[in-house]
Design a protein around this motif. Structure first.
Motif, short mmCIF file in Angstrom:
data_model
loop_
_atom_site.label_atom_id
_atom_site.label_comp_id
_atom_site.label_asym_id
_atom_site.label_seq_id
_atom_site.Cartn_x
_atom_site.Cartn_y
_atom_site.Cartn_z
N GLY A 158 11.77 -3.30 -17.15
CA GLY A 158 10.83 -4.42 -17.17
C GLY A 158 10.12 -4.63 -15.85
N ARG A 159 10.42 -3.75 -14.89
CA ARG A 159 9.86 -3.84 -13.53
C ARG A 159 10.06 -5.24 -12.95
NH1 ARG A 159 4.42 -0.87 -15.12
NH2 ARG A 159 5.22 1.22 -15.41
N ASP A 160 11.29 -5.71 -13.04
CA ASP A 160 11.64 -7.04 -12.53
C ASP A 160 11.94 -7.05 -11.05
OD1 ASP A 160 11.41 -8.23 -15.09
OD2 ASP A 160 13.42 -7.52 -15.60
N ARG A 161 12.31 -5.91 -10.50
CA ARG A 161 12.62 -5.82 -9.07
C ARG A 161 11.35 -6.11 -8.27
NH1 ARG A 161 15.31 -0.49 -6.24
NH2 ARG A 161 15.68 -1.44 -4.23
N PHE A 162 11.52 -6.81 -7.16
CA PHE A 162 10.36 -7.21 -6.35
C PHE A 162 9.46 -6.01 -6.03
CE2 PHE A 162 8.23 -7.85 -2.27
CZ PHE A 162 7.50 -9.00 -2.57
N GLY A 163 8.19 -6.13 -6.35
CA GLY A 163 7.19 -5.11 -6.03
C GLY A 163 7.05 -4.01 -7.07
N ALA A 164 8.01 -3.91 -7.99
CA ALA A 164 7.97 -2.81 -8.96
C ALA A 164 6.75 -2.88 -9.87
CB ALA A 164 9.25 -2.80 -9.80
N ASP A 165 6.27 -4.08 -10.15
CA ASP A 165 5.08 -4.19 -11.00
C ASP A 165 3.85 -3.64 -10.30
OD1 ASP A 165 5.30 -6.33 -9.20
OD2 ASP A 165 4.06 -7.64 -10.43
N THR A 166 3.88 -3.52 -8.99
CA THR A 166 2.76 -2.96 -8.23
C THR A 166 2.92 -1.45 -8.07
OG1 THR A 166 2.61 -5.03 -6.99
CG2 THR A 166 1.39 -3.16 -6.13
N HIS A 167 4.06 -1.00 -7.54
CA HIS A 167 4.21 0.44 -7.26
C HIS A 167 4.69 1.24 -8.47
CE1 HIS A 167 8.59 0.21 -6.95
NE2 HIS A 167 8.49 -0.75 -6.04
N ARG A 168 5.21 0.55 -9.49
CA ARG A 168 5.59 1.17 -10.77
C ARG A 168 6.54 2.36 -10.63
NH1 ARG A 168 0.02 0.59 -10.88
NH2 ARG A 168 -0.23 2.83 -10.89
N ALA A 211 -4.09 -1.04 -2.97
CA ALA A 211 -3.77 -0.87 -1.56
C ALA A 211 -4.94 -1.16 -0.63
CB ALA A 211 -3.27 0.55 -1.30
N VAL A 212 -6.15 -1.03 -1.13
CA VAL A 212 -7.31 -1.23 -0.27
C VAL A 212 -7.60 -2.72 -0.17
CG1 VAL A 212 -9.74 -0.72 0.12
CG2 VAL A 212 -8.25 1.02 -0.85
N MET A 220 0.05 -0.25 8.91
CA MET A 220 0.68 -1.00 7.84
C MET A 220 1.38 -0.05 6.87
SD MET A 220 -0.69 -3.83 5.11
CE MET A 220 -2.08 -2.87 4.64
N LEU A 221 2.66 -0.30 6.65
CA LEU A 221 3.44 0.49 5.69
C LEU A 221 3.53 -0.20 4.34
CD1 LEU A 221 6.53 1.69 7.79
CD2 LEU A 221 4.55 3.04 7.05
N GLY A 272 8.80 -3.59 -0.58
CA GLY A 272 7.74 -4.57 -0.76
C GLY A 272 6.96 -4.24 -2.02
N HIS A 273 5.65 -4.38 -1.93
CA HIS A 273 4.79 -4.04 -3.07
C HIS A 273 4.49 -2.56 -3.12
CE1 HIS A 273 4.13 -8.03 -4.63
NE2 HIS A 273 3.99 -8.47 -3.39
N GLY A 274 5.14 -1.80 -2.28
CA GLY A 274 4.98 -0.35 -2.29
C GLY A 274 4.45 0.16 -0.97
N LEU A 275 4.69 1.43 -0.76
CA LEU A 275 4.25 2.11 0.45
C LEU A 275 2.75 2.33 0.40
CD1 LEU A 275 5.39 3.48 3.00
CD2 LEU A 275 5.61 5.57 1.66
N MET A 276 2.06 1.86 1.41
CA MET A 276 0.62 2.02 1.48
C MET A 276 0.26 3.49 1.66
SD MET A 276 -0.91 -0.80 1.16
CE MET A 276 -0.40 -2.49 1.01
N PRO A 277 -0.81 3.93 1.02
CA PRO A 277 -1.24 5.32 1.23
C PRO A 277 -1.79 5.50 2.63
CG PRO A 277 -2.81 4.14 -0.15
CD PRO A 277 -1.66 3.22 0.09
#
Length: 183
Positions: A22-32, A92-93, A133-134, A74-79
């Motif tokens: 369900g992507r309930d973990r923090f940030g998972a809904d962003t980085h999937r 990310a942008v 920024m990471l 977090g919400h995922g590693l920035m490219p």
């Protein structure tokens, strides 16, 4: 170059995704729980040359051997390089990501020699020079990689309102591996 176990990292991320459908973990809904392909050496070198920096080895080897985000803390590693909309990286942008890539900004000296408490009113733009920024933790809180000076290679969290600018990890490998190992 420091080596990463790409297969091991990707397997752990698949395991994390399977445990969080369900992507309930923090940030998972962003980085999937997805990792973009690793970057070619020529692209990494071009980034370093364009910005006048040498990326810390732990981070550089990750984007070269494992992937250029987004699965991560977090919400995922920035490219590192221009996000690919076809890979769902348009999130990310933002202003912070684009500000990092202004000419000369990454090559500037990191201004801090020690932690800075929150609430000082110091402008984030002044504090983040010489850092990349990471990750975005939300609410104006960012994780940044120090690129030069005595703290080069360290990972710091900036929250100018409450938490200040403080080190959170001695390096990228530790920071990312701790995220991978969280239950």
């Amino acid at each position: 170059m420091e080596s990463w176990d790409e297969g091991g990292v990707r397997a752990r991320i698949r395991e994390m995704a399977a445990r969080d459908p369900g992507r309930d973990r923090f940030g998972a809904d962003t980085h999937r729980y997805e990792l973009a392909p690793a970057l070619p050496e020529t692209e990494i070198r071009a980034f370093e040359e364009a910005h006048g920096v040498d990326l810390p080895t732990e981070y550089r080897s990750f984007v070269a051997q494992v992937g250029d985000g987004p699965a991560g803390p977090g919400h995922g590693l920035m490219p590192l390089t221009t996000p690919r909309p076809e890979a769902g990286e348009e999130w990310a942008v933002d202003d912070e990501w684009e500000e990092d890539r202004l000419p000369g900004r990454l090559a500037e000296s990191f201004p801090l020699t020690e932690s800075l408490p929150g609430g000082t009113g110091a402008p984030a733009d002044e504090l983040t020079r010489g850092t990349l920024m990471l990750a975005d933790e939300g609410c104006g809180i960012y994780i940044r990689l120090v690129l030069n000076g005595p703290h080069a290679g360290e990972v710091w969290r900036i929250d100018t309102d409450w938490g200040g600018f403080v080190p959170v990890s001695p390096g990228f490998r530790t920071w990312y591996t701790e995220w991978l190992q969280r239950p």
